[in-house]
Design an enzyme around this catalytic site. Structure first.
Site, mmCIF file in Angstrom:
data_model
loop_
_atom_site.group_PDB
_atom_site.id
_atom_site.type_symbol
_atom_site.label_atom_id
_atom_site.label_comp_id
_atom_site.label_asym_id
_atom_site.label_seq_id
_atom_site.Cartn_x
_atom_site.Cartn_y
_atom_site.Cartn_z
ATOM 1 N N SER A 281 0.764 -0.939 0.179
ATOM 2 C CA SER A 281 -0.016 -0.070 -0.095
ATOM 3 C C SER A 281 0.937 1.345 -0.140
ATOM 4 O O SER A 281 0.865 1.876 0.834
ATOM 5 C CB SER A 281 -0.750 -0.141 1.475
ATOM 6 O OG SER A 281 -1.502 1.088 1.843
ATOM 7 N N THR B 121 -38.141 27.696 0.232
ATOM 8 C CA THR B 121 -38.446 26.223 0.735
ATOM 9 C C THR B 121 -38.991 25.637 -0.408
ATOM 10 O O THR B 121 -39.798 25.988 -1.288
ATOM 11 C CB THR B 121 -39.510 26.164 1.866
ATOM 12 O OG1 THR B 121 -40.554 26.702 1.490
ATOM 13 C CG2 THR B 121 -39.152 27.338 3.085
ATOM 14 N N HIS B 122 -38.743 24.326 -0.374
ATOM 15 C CA HIS B 122 -38.951 23.558 -1.636
ATOM 16 C C HIS B 122 -38.298 24.297 -2.978
ATOM 17 O O HIS B 122 -38.660 23.772 -4.136
ATOM 18 C CB HIS B 122 -40.254 23.162 -1.630
ATOM 19 C CG HIS B 122 -40.957 22.834 -0.811
ATOM 20 N ND1 HIS B 122 -41.111 21.345 -0.406
ATOM 21 C CD2 HIS B 122 -41.414 23.654 0.220
ATOM 22 C CE1 HIS B 122 -41.746 21.261 1.000
ATOM 23 N NE2 HIS B 122 -42.077 22.559 1.500
ATOM 24 N N SER C 44 -16.412 26.179 -22.300
ATOM 25 C CA SER C 44 -16.776 24.908 -23.195
ATOM 26 C C SER C 44 -15.898 24.920 -24.327
ATOM 27 O O SER C 44 -15.366 25.740 -24.861
ATOM 28 C CB SER C 44 -18.232 25.121 -23.799
ATOM 29 O OG SER C 44 -18.486 24.285 -24.785
ATOM 30 N N LYS D 166 -19.664 30.112 -23.093
ATOM 31 C CA LYS D 166 -20.035 29.214 -21.930
ATOM 32 C C LYS D 166 -19.202 29.713 -20.819
ATOM 33 O O LYS D 166 -17.843 30.042 -20.933
ATOM 34 C CB LYS D 166 -20.088 27.944 -21.871
ATOM 35 C CG LYS D 166 -21.334 27.147 -22.807
ATOM 36 C CD LYS D 166 -22.362 27.466 -22.131
ATOM 37 C CE LYS D 166 -22.693 26.765 -20.737
ATOM 38 N NZ LYS D 166 -22.867 25.300 -20.761
ATOM 39 N N ASN E 20 -18.814 28.136 -17.125
ATOM 40 C CA ASN E 20 -19.263 27.162 -16.226
ATOM 41 C C ASN E 20 -18.624 26.806 -14.832
ATOM 42 O O ASN E 20 -17.574 27.288 -14.693
ATOM 43 C CB ASN E 20 -18.797 25.761 -17.048
ATOM 44 C CG ASN E 20 -19.747 25.563 -18.391
ATOM 45 O OD1 ASN E 20 -20.696 26.150 -18.371
ATOM 46 N ND2 ASN E 20 -19.021 24.934 -19.301
ATOM 47 N N GLU F 274 -18.979 22.199 -9.066
ATOM 48 C CA GLU F 274 -19.473 20.815 -9.549
ATOM 49 C C GLU F 274 -18.707 19.785 -8.845
ATOM 50 O O GLU F 274 -19.272 18.682 -8.669
ATOM 51 C CB GLU F 274 -19.900 20.534 -11.012
ATOM 52 C CG GLU F 274 -20.856 21.653 -11.938
ATOM 53 C CD GLU F 274 -20.763 21.750 -13.287
ATOM 54 O OE1 GLU F 274 -21.613 21.800 -13.920
ATOM 55 O OE2 GLU F 274 -19.819 21.839 -13.842
ATOM 56 N N TYR G 187 -5.591 -7.815 15.549
ATOM 57 C CA TYR G 187 -5.267 -7.324 14.171
ATOM 58 C C TYR G 187 -5.539 -8.389 13.040
ATOM 59 O O TYR G 187 -5.212 -9.509 13.293
ATOM 60 C CB TYR G 187 -3.757 -7.098 14.321
ATOM 61 C CG TYR G 187 -3.206 -6.355 12.828
ATOM 62 C CD1 TYR G 187 -3.305 -5.101 12.697
ATOM 63 C CD2 TYR G 187 -2.723 -7.212 11.875
ATOM 64 C CE1 TYR G 187 -2.881 -4.645 11.125
ATOM 65 C CE2 TYR G 187 -2.392 -6.637 10.650
ATOM 66 C CZ TYR G 187 -2.407 -5.451 10.342
ATOM 67 O OH TYR G 187 -2.156 -4.884 9.262
HETATM 68 N N1 ARG Z 1 1.182 -2.290 6.781
HETATM 69 C C1 ARG Z 1 0.478 -3.002 7.774
HETATM 70 C C2 ARG Z 1 -0.770 -2.104 7.889
HETATM 71 O O1 ARG Z 1 -0.942 -1.098 7.658
HETATM 72 C C3 ARG Z 1 1.142 -3.122 8.820
HETATM 73 C C4 ARG Z 1 1.668 -4.581 9.124
HETATM 74 C C5 ARG Z 1 1.204 -5.322 10.060
HETATM 75 N N2 ARG Z 1 1.112 -6.543 9.383
HETATM 76 C C6 ARG Z 1 0.961 -7.897 9.812
HETATM 77 N N3 ARG Z 1 0.930 -8.695 8.901
HETATM 78 N N4 ARG Z 1 0.967 -7.912 11.047
HETATM 79 O O2 ARG Z 1 -1.784 -2.459 8.643
#
Ligand code: ARG
Length: 478
Positions: free
Chosen positions: A24, A154-155, A276, A282, A284, A289, A316
């Site tokens: 991540s 209103t409305h 546009s 235009k 806009n 939006e 966890y």
């Molecule tokens: N990157 C993981 C998280 O964001 C933390 C790691 C913990 N991972 C584990 N396998 N105990 O949660």
């Protein structure tokens, strides 16, 4: 060197595609500085508790400093996450005999929870600043428009006259509640889960309060199982963000409507408008939006997180990693939307004359006329409502018209009961409508001036509180 995490228990590296699937990187980048901070605080505490030596402590702190200086650029994202990448780098630079001690009495589970809380509280403070700026822009605008008459709806139908200041203060009050919600959430975010380790805490005699203090947390998350398992603080913040976005989307929608020729109450500054590619004429309101649309993205992020956490067994689970990208996305959108909204409002042109002209359209003074009839003649409000309703349908506006109707409805002329043409005229005057609504919270200029003063005081108080919080938080980052 083989992966320090896998080399014991696992016989191979993770499959390449799977490594991507489980990583991540955007979150890793977001929490990078927090990881260094947490590692530093942990190392200091370990040394104070004589769990590691003073010499090892200073070697580790120096190495952490240079890792911080190099930043994300020095981080090898081939590792499972930023925690492993950072620890591996540390071991590579100072050797395993010393570097291998940093993870004593610590797990990635308590570490990641601490890092998210540290990064999140910084974002919350940033968002609080942005909301204060937006409230300031709105209140400044309100100050100049306590006598600017406009139709209230209103409305989405013309209802009663009000002032632009009255309308703007409604926005300010919604955003003030949003601000308060962020402060409430902050108190529950700024608690330290460190020391929970995997979930069952540790047999080492660590000092949880000390790490919490070093990191600028107000207290610890006491139960070690709760500490690593919960993301309710993220859910709470995202609910607050969702509320903010809902409020911003309502403002955006009104400004979009008001900038159409049908309303024509405002003109957006060119810096906050688009045009546009085919229709050269235009102008806009794309920015607004997008605020409206991004509200959906933040609500969606909240739903995602609620659903990820639903029915998750303690303690966890890796599922929790999937929460953070949504949190990150929601906060980024909420912050940028608040910023652009302040810019839009600060630069838009208000068409006072158009607002004034349209304030009377649709017989917006009808309620005041019915109220006047009640006050002057003593008939019940419901009867007056019927008479004025018939007047609205027939189109007349004079005492003569009113008498003709009341004769049919109650068999008497209201002029006989004390209604005068003068009081009818006053009831039909939009400014006197507004001036009579001077009770607390009403649109009368004297009342909106009072409300503005109170709100300005609230903003000043919030700025002070925020400075205090930010000072404490910045102390940590130094
Ligand atoms: N990157 C993981 C998280 O964001 C933390 C790691 C913990 N991972 C584990 N396998 N105990 O949660």
């Amino acid at each position: 060197m083989r992966d320090i995490l896998r080399r014991g228990r696992l016989s191979s590296d993770v499959e390449e595609g799977t490594a991507k699937f489980t990583s991540s990187p955007e979150v890793d980048e977001w929490i990078f500085e927090s990881v260094v901070l947490v590692d530093r605080a942990h190392v200091v505490m370990l040394s104070e508790q004589n769990i590691i030596s003073k010499d090892d402590c200073s070697i580790l702190l120096k190495a952490l400093d240079s890792i911080k200086k190099e930043g994300m650029a020095g981080i090898n994202l081939a590792y499972e996450d930023v925690h492993m990448a950072l620890e591996s780098k540390l071991i590579e630079s100072v050797g395993e005999e010393v570097g291998g001690r940093m993870h004593t009495a610590k797990s990635r589970n308590d570490e990641v929870a601490a890092c998210i809380r540290i990064a999140l509280r910084g974002e919350l403070l940033g968002l609080m600043h942005e909301l204060i700026e937006l409230r300031q822009v709105l209140i400044r605008l309100a100050e100049g428009h306590t006598e600017t008459i406009m139709p209230g709806f209103t409305h989405l139908q013309h209802a009663q006259p009000t002032t632009f200041a009255h309308h703007l203060i409604a926005y300010v009050d919604a955003l003030e509640r949003d601000f308060d919600r962020l402060c409430d959430a902050y108190a529950r975010v700024n608690l330290c889960p460190l020391g929970a380790a995997a979930f069952a805490s540790t047999g080492f005699s660590i000092d949880r309060e000390r790490t919490a203090q070093l990191l600028g947390f107000d207290d610890i998350v006491e139960n070690s199982m709760d500490a690593v398992s919960t993301r309710d603080f993220s859910i709470e913040c995202m609910s607050a963000f969702s509320n903010i976005m809902t409020n911003l989307s309502r403002i955006a929608e009104e400004l979009i409507l008001w900038s159409t020729p049908e309303f024509d109450f405002i003109e957006l500054d060119d810096r906050y408008a688009s045009t546009s590619s085919i229709m050269p004429q235009k102008k806009n309101p794309d920015v607004l939006e997008l605020v409206r649309a991004k509200t959906g993205s933040v609500h969606g992020a909240l739903m995602s997180v609620l659903t990820i956490c639903k029915a998750l067994p303690y303690s966890y689970n890796r599922d929790l990693q999937e929460v953070t990208p949504h949190l990150l996305k929601a906060i980024a959108i909420t912050r940028s939307s608040s910023r652009v909204m302040a810019g839009v409002v600060d630069t838009m042109q208000v068409k006072i004359d158009v607002m004034r002209d349209k304030a009377e359209m649709g017989f917006t003074t009808a309620t005041e006329l019915a109220d006047t009839i009640v006050r002057e003649t003593g008939v019940s409000f419901r009867t007056a409502h019927q008479i004025v309703g018939a007047l609205a349908r027939n189109g007349g506006r004079t005492l003569k018209h009113i008498d003709a109707i009341s004769e049919k409805v109650i068999g008497k002329r209201l002029s006989e009961l004390g209604l005068s043409q003068k009081s009818v005229d006053t009831a039909l005057d939009v400014m006197s409508n507004i001036k009579t609504r001077k009770i607390r919270g009403g649109p009368a200029p004297e009342e909106t001036v009072r409300m503005i003063k109170i709100r300005k005081g609230n903003i000043a108080g919030h700025i002070k509180n925020l400075k205090r919080k930010t000072g404490k938080e910045l102390g940590v980052h130094k």
